[in-house]
Enzyme design. Structure first.
Site, mmCIF file in Angstrom:
data_model
loop_
_atom_site.group_PDB
_atom_site.id
_atom_site.type_symbol
_atom_site.label_atom_id
_atom_site.label_comp_id
_atom_site.label_asym_id
_atom_site.label_seq_id
_atom_site.Cartn_x
_atom_site.Cartn_y
_atom_site.Cartn_z
ATOM 1 N N ASP A 173 9.340 2.623 1.566
ATOM 2 C CA ASP A 173 8.174 3.392 2.000
ATOM 3 C C ASP A 173 8.072 3.207 3.519
ATOM 4 O OD1 ASP A 173 5.682 4.248 2.795
ATOM 5 O OD2 ASP A 173 4.626 3.454 1.051
ATOM 6 N N LYS A 229 2.859 10.083 8.355
ATOM 7 C CA LYS A 229 2.179 9.682 9.583
ATOM 8 C C LYS A 229 2.804 10.239 10.882
ATOM 9 C CE LYS A 229 -0.025 5.502 7.736
ATOM 10 N NZ LYS A 229 -1.435 5.604 7.986
ATOM 11 N N PHE A 269 0.867 -1.191 0.000
ATOM 12 C CA PHE A 269 0.000 0.000 0.000
ATOM 13 C C PHE A 269 0.896 1.230 0.000
ATOM 14 C CE2 PHE A 269 -2.568 3.410 1.712
ATOM 15 C CZ PHE A 269 -3.695 3.307 0.910
HETATM 16 N N1 PLP Z 1 2.393 4.266 2.435
HETATM 17 C C1 PLP Z 1 2.080 3.478 3.461
HETATM 18 C C2 PLP Z 1 3.000 2.357 3.825
HETATM 19 C C3 PLP Z 1 0.914 3.696 4.194
HETATM 20 O O1 PLP Z 1 0.605 2.886 5.216
HETATM 21 C C4 PLP Z 1 0.077 4.770 3.822
HETATM 22 C C5 PLP Z 1 -1.172 5.012 4.548
HETATM 23 O O2 PLP Z 1 -1.706 4.203 5.238
HETATM 24 C C6 PLP Z 1 0.461 5.581 2.744
HETATM 25 C C7 PLP Z 1 1.624 5.296 2.072
HETATM 26 C C8 PLP Z 1 -0.391 6.734 2.316
HETATM 27 O O3 PLP Z 1 -0.286 7.746 3.245
HETATM 28 P P1 PLP Z 1 -1.349 8.947 3.258
HETATM 29 O O4 PLP Z 1 -2.667 8.351 3.643
HETATM 30 O O5 PLP Z 1 -0.806 9.905 4.275
HETATM 31 O O6 PLP Z 1 -1.367 9.523 1.890
#
Ligand code: PLP
Length: 396
Positions: free
Chosen positions: A223, A252, A138
């Protein structure tokens, strides 16, 4: 305003992307505790989906933000910004990155990382455009990041997708080798997949992937939007695996609740961005970066990364003991305070609901309960969760 009134307004005026939400509206938070509009107390073992790493309304954060709001909220990136430079320095001095760029969310940080990897090869004159990601990953909800996300359910309605993303199963080095070619631009990986249910990469797999990247001028991107900032018991999850990403992304927990994202990179790749190649109106503004500085300050004062490790180990051990007693639990996974409890059947949403009824908050996929408390959580609070969780397990 009570929850019912908010619900009606939401139904009438808010786009229906979240469906039926959990029927509560919080008005106050303190540490791990949240209070609803009737004054009921809840224990937040989800922490805004790994955002409230320093808990709710931490006094250091509150004072820092109050002071910042009184002085300056936003000015634009036409000018130099003290907090922005200081937070970039903090991240850089505490990681393998040389340079940082601030965005406003995880998806936006990942977009920046994808652009940086692409421009790096573009400027070298390489025809390397393919980006390998993992199935069940994700990476966000923007068009590039849904394309990067290896889950059809998020991208199906948005075709044609941004091209050249290739998905491979986690921990399968042969599948990875089959897809690598002279066209591979980058690899983007969550060291622990969060959204899909706390799935860890294996160290030997990552080291092999990393080696292939280094040998073939492939940009290795982590990520760390969810795993970053102490969540896994190290400041950044890549530290568990003996590799140093060329680019990693944060969001986050970095702002402790104030929206922020960051693209962090080594100089050799960061240098590919020249003035005008990338930008953001809000990214790295004085308020968001002040929040980031407050998060670092609290982490240092309260030793939160170490606490995440030791309290996470305690939590996981106790959950493993429960899994030995209650056969509906299939497996307990995770590192630090990023924990998944997988059940043999798709009952995690039901367990999440039962916890909510007892005023404990957690997350769930179909089969896995996701536990992501603030890193400030105490052993006593963990024991409180475990007692309630066992009560629920006994009933199943
Ligand atoms: N990358 C990862 C690993 C995530 O867990 C998330 C959100 O849960 C995102 C990217 C996307 O982040 P955002 O919701 O702040 O755009």
């Amino acid at each position: 305003m009570n929850t019912e009134t908010i619900k009606q307004l939401d139904k009438q005026f808010y786009m229906n992307t979240f469906g039926e939400r959990i029927p509560v509206s919080f008005t106050k938070g303190e540490g791990i505790k949240l209070y609803d509009d009737e004054g009921n107390e809840y224990f937040d073992f989800l922490a805004g989906i790994a955002v409230n790493s320093v808990g709710h309304s931490h006094p250091v954060m509150v004072n820092a933000l109050k002071e910042q709001v009184e002085n300056l909220i936003h000015v634009s990136n036409y000018y130099y910004i003290d907090n922005q430079a200081l937070l970039a320095e903090k991240i850089s001095k505490n990681s393998c990155a040389d340079k940082v760029f601030f965005a406003n969310s995880g998806a936006e940080a990942n977009e920046g990382a994808i652009k940086l990897a692409r421009i790096y090869h573009y400027k070298k004159g390489n025809e390397k455009t393919e980006i390998i990601t993992l199935t069940n990953s994700f990476h966000g909800r923007t068009l590039a990041t849904v394309a990067a996300t290896g889950q059809e359910k998020f991208s199906a309605p948005y075709h044609p997708l941004m091209e050249k993303f290739i998905y491979v199963p986690i921990n399968d080095i042969n599948a990875f080798k089959e897809k690598v070619s002279e066209k591979t631009c980058a690899v983007m990986i969550e060291m622990i997949q969060g959204e899909s249910g706390v799935h860890e990469v294996e160290e030997s797999y990552i080291q092999e992937v990393y080696k292939i990247c280094k040998e073939n001028d492939i940009i290795f991107i982590c990520d760390e939007v969810q795993t970053g900032m102490g969540r896994t018991g190290k400041l950044f999850a890549y530290e568990h695996f003996g590799v140093e990403p060329d680019i990693f992304t944060l969001a986050k927990a970095l702002g402790g609740g104030v929206p922020i994202g960051a693209v962090c990179a080594k100089d050799f790749v960061a240098d590919a961005f020249s003035p005008g190649d990338h930008g953001s109106t809000f990214g790295g503004n004085p308020l968001a970066t002040r929040a980031g500085l407050a998060v670092f300050e609290i982490f240092e004062k309260e030793n939160l990364v170490e606490k995440s490790k030791t309290n996470g180990e305690y939590f996981k051990e106790k959950l493993i003991a429960l899994s030995e007693k209650y056969s509906i639990i299939k497996e307990v996974r995770g590192k630090g305070l990023m924990i998944g409890v997988e059940f043999k059947e798709a009952i995690a949403p039901e367990i999440k609901h039962d916890l909510f009824e007892r005023k404990y908050l957690a997350g769930a996929t179909a089969t896995t309960l996701r536990i992501l408390p603030p890193l400030t959580v105490t052993i006593e609070e963990i024991d409180g969760f475990l007692a309630v969780f066992e009560e629920i397990l006994k009933e199943k």
